[in-house]
Design a protein around this motif. Structure first.
Motif, PDB file in Angstrom:
ATOM      1  N   MET A  62      -3.316  31.143  77.394  1.00 16.73           N
ATOM      2  CA  MET A  62      -3.396  30.392  76.142  1.00 16.73           C
ATOM      3  C   MET A  62      -4.230  30.682  74.798  1.00 16.73           C
ATOM      4  SD  MET A  62      -0.501  28.342  76.180  1.00 16.73           S
ATOM      5  CE  MET A  62      -0.582  27.237  75.190  1.00 16.73           C
ATOM      6  N   ALA A  63      -5.209  30.725  75.211  1.00 10.15           N
ATOM      7  CA  ALA A  63      -6.177  30.442  73.958  1.00 10.15           C
ATOM      8  C   ALA A  63      -5.784  31.898  72.753  1.00 10.15           C
ATOM      9  CB  ALA A  63      -7.009  31.492  74.146  1.00 10.15           C
ATOM     10  N   GLN A  64      -4.836  32.651  72.840  1.00 10.21           N
ATOM     11  CA  GLN A  64      -4.512  33.673  71.866  1.00 10.21           C
ATOM     12  C   GLN A  64      -2.671  33.473  71.552  1.00 10.21           C
ATOM     13  OE1 GLN A  64      -6.550  35.176  69.925  1.00 10.21           O
ATOM     14  NE2 GLN A  64      -8.201  34.847  71.275  1.00 10.21           N
ATOM     15  N   ILE A  65      -1.723  33.105  72.408  1.00 14.42           N
ATOM     16  CA  ILE A  65      -0.692  32.657  72.092  1.00 14.42           C
ATOM     17  C   ILE A  65      -0.258  30.937  71.028  1.00 14.42           C
ATOM     18  CG2 ILE A  65       1.421  31.478  73.788  1.00 14.42           C
ATOM     19  CD1 ILE A  65       0.379  32.430  76.748  1.00 14.42           C
ATOM     20  N   CYS A  66       1.345  32.084  70.477  1.00 15.75           N
ATOM     21  CA  CYS A  66       1.477  31.088  69.863  1.00 15.75           C
ATOM     22  C   CYS A  66       2.870  30.458  70.166  1.00 15.75           C
ATOM     23  CB  CYS A  66       1.954  32.124  68.030  1.00 15.75           C
ATOM     24  SG  CYS A  66       2.457  30.734  66.889  1.00 15.75           S
ATOM     25  N   VAL A  67       2.915  29.370  70.459  1.00 17.84           N
ATOM     26  CA  VAL A  67       4.172  29.138  71.384  1.00 17.84           C
ATOM     27  C   VAL A  67       5.282  28.656  70.669  1.00 17.84           C
ATOM     28  CG1 VAL A  67       4.820  26.823  73.169  1.00 17.84           C
ATOM     29  CG2 VAL A  67       2.467  27.253  72.902  1.00 17.84           C
ATOM     30  N   GLN A  68       6.141  29.506  71.419  1.00 18.73           N
ATOM     31  CA  GLN A  68       7.329  29.340  70.465  1.00 18.73           C
ATOM     32  C   GLN A  68       8.570  29.256  71.800  1.00 18.73           C
ATOM     33  OE1 GLN A  68       8.859  33.117  68.205  1.00 18.73           O
ATOM     34  NE2 GLN A  68       7.470  33.849  70.037  1.00 18.73           N
ATOM     35  N   LEU A  69       9.834  28.458  71.776  1.00 11.02           N
ATOM     36  CA  LEU A  69      10.720  28.346  72.181  1.00 11.02           C
ATOM     37  C   LEU A  69      11.299  30.076  72.720  1.00 11.02           C
ATOM     38  CD1 LEU A  69      13.315  26.437  70.774  1.00 11.02           C
ATOM     39  CD2 LEU A  69      11.862  25.698  72.676  1.00 11.02           C
ATOM     40  N   PRO A  70      11.432  30.495  73.939  1.00 14.48           N
ATOM     41  CA  PRO A  70      12.306  31.613  74.185  1.00 14.48           C
ATOM     42  C   PRO A  70      13.063  32.914  73.756  1.00 14.48           C
ATOM     43  CG  PRO A  70      12.122  29.946  76.278  1.00 14.48           C
ATOM     44  CD  PRO A  70      12.001  29.699  75.012  1.00 14.48           C
ATOM     45  N   ASP A  71      13.621  31.688  72.770  1.00 10.72           N
ATOM     46  CA  ASP A  71      14.797  32.161  71.657  1.00 10.72           C
ATOM     47  C   ASP A  71      14.246  32.804  70.007  1.00 10.72           C
ATOM     48  OD1 ASP A  71      14.975  29.567  70.853  1.00 10.72           O
ATOM     49  OD2 ASP A  71      16.909  29.802  71.261  1.00 10.72           O
ATOM     50  N   GLY A  72      13.010  31.953  70.507  1.00  8.70           N
ATOM     51  CA  GLY A  72      12.331  32.814  69.069  1.00  8.70           C
ATOM     52  C   GLY A  72      12.710  31.558  67.744  1.00  8.70           C
ATOM     53  N   SER A  73      13.937  30.176  68.034  1.00  7.79           N
ATOM     54  CA  SER A  73      14.277  29.552  66.818  1.00  7.79           C
ATOM     55  C   SER A  73      13.269  28.412  66.374  1.00  7.79           C
ATOM     56  CB  SER A  73      15.788  29.763  67.525  1.00  7.79           C
ATOM     57  OG  SER A  73      15.158  28.698  68.638  1.00  7.79           O
ATOM     58  N   ALA A  74      12.338  28.410  67.216  1.00  5.79           N
ATOM     59  CA  ALA A  74      11.868  27.334  66.752  1.00  5.79           C
ATOM     60  C   ALA A  74      10.310  27.449  67.033  1.00  5.79           C
ATOM     61  CB  ALA A  74      12.063  25.998  67.460  1.00  5.79           C
ATOM     62  N   ALA A  75       8.938  27.039  67.025  1.00  6.17           N
ATOM     63  CA  ALA A  75       7.617  27.601  67.781  1.00  6.17           C
ATOM     64  C   ALA A  75       7.330  25.823  66.969  1.00  6.17           C
ATOM     65  CB  ALA A  75       6.777  28.074  66.753  1.00  6.17           C
ATOM     66  N   MET A  76       5.557  26.053  67.787  1.00 10.85           N
ATOM     67  CA  MET A  76       4.580  25.035  67.840  1.00 10.85           C
ATOM     68  C   MET A  76       4.228  25.782  67.394  1.00 10.85           C
ATOM     69  SD  MET A  76       4.186  22.903  71.366  1.00 10.85           S
ATOM     70  CE  MET A  76       5.182  22.229  72.218  1.00 10.85           C
ATOM     71  N   GLY A  77       2.553  26.556  68.046  1.00 12.74           N
ATOM     72  CA  GLY A  77       2.018  27.332  66.355  1.00 12.74           C
ATOM     73  C   GLY A  77       0.521  27.472  68.069  1.00 12.74           C
ATOM     74  N   ILE A  78      -0.298  27.769  67.571  1.00 15.07           N
ATOM     75  CA  ILE A  78      -1.623  28.258  68.396  1.00 15.07           C
ATOM     76  C   ILE A  78      -2.114  26.742  67.735  1.00 15.07           C
ATOM     77  CG2 ILE A  78      -3.612  29.301  68.424  1.00 15.07           C
ATOM     78  CD1 ILE A  78      -1.760  31.367  66.924  1.00 15.07           C
ATOM     79  N   HIS A  79      -3.019  26.244  69.516  1.00 14.12           N
ATOM     80  CA  HIS A  79      -3.415  25.169  69.949  1.00 14.12           C
ATOM     81  C   HIS A  79      -4.959  24.935  69.950  1.00 14.12           C
ATOM     82  CE1 HIS A  79       1.025  24.650  71.309  1.00 14.12           C
ATOM     83  NE2 HIS A  79       0.967  22.792  71.200  1.00 14.12           N
ATOM     84  N   PHE A  80      -5.547  24.229  68.925  1.00 16.54           N
ATOM     85  CA  PHE A  80      -6.498  24.127  69.383  1.00 16.54           C
ATOM     86  C   PHE A  80      -7.185  22.880  70.161  1.00 16.54           C
ATOM     87  CE2 PHE A  80      -6.494  27.494  66.450  1.00 16.54           C
ATOM     88  CZ  PHE A  80      -8.402  27.857  66.010  1.00 16.54           C
TER      89      PHE A  80
END
Length: 176
Positions: A62-80
């Motif tokens: 998870m350290a480098q992941i930008c979290v998004q929906l599988p279809d790329g339609s929306a995201a959260m981002g990178i968590h700290f």
């Protein structure tokens, strides 16, 4: 002539004070809570300040992941995450357990949301904040993260899906 100008200026200033007081009076409790949270977290628009305050990227995949929906339609981002705050079951809108950033075109990170977190083992029911009940309980998102409740607050970037929705359709992760 000078007396009229001074009188007019005093009158205009008084009117501005009345209008400002009326604007503050019209704020809802939620508006005031959001203003408090933004004032308390404004310094985290600087990742360096977030790191100084104890926020870190999770260890592992998870350290480098930008979290998004599988279809790329929306995201959260990178968590700290702030491990000290995550270990404390108290919920304080001025002290989010997790900060969410999105990479800008330059590669710099931009603060977009706050995330509040309570481990499921620390509570008997879903907590609430801003008048919204946390989502969960849900499994941890990376090794070492326990079952938990969380609430996203999109205070630093507008979210057409709602201020407290998990994903934001205006946020997108960069493609490799």
């Amino acid at each position: 002539m000078k007396k009229k100008t001074v009188f007019w200026m005093v009158g205009a200033f008084a009117m501005l004070l009345v209008l400002a007081a009326a604007a503050v009076a019209k704020q809802t409790p939620l508006d005031r809570q959001i203003a408090q949270a933004k004032a308390a977290t404004a310094r985290f628009n600087s990742v360096a300040q977030a790191l100084k305050a104890g926020y870190v990227r999770p260890i592992g995949p998870m350290a480098q992941i930008c979290v998004q929906l599988p279809d790329g339609s929306a995201a959260m981002g990178i968590h700290f995450e702030n491990p000290r705050l995550m270990a404390d079951p108290a919920v304080d809108l001025r002290k989010p357990e997790i900060l969410v950033y999105i990479p800008k075109a330059s590669g710099a990170l931009k603060l977009v949301a706050l995330e509040y977190f309570v481990a499921a083992s620390q509570t008997t029911s879903a907590p609430s904040l801003y008048g919204h009940t946390f989502e969960g309980p849900m499994a941890g998102h990376h090794p070492g993260m326990p079952f938990h409740y969380d609430l996203h607050a999109w205070l630093w970037q507008a979210n057409p899906a709602g201020t407290f929705a998990q994903f934001n359709p205006t946020v997108h992760c960069p493609t490799a």
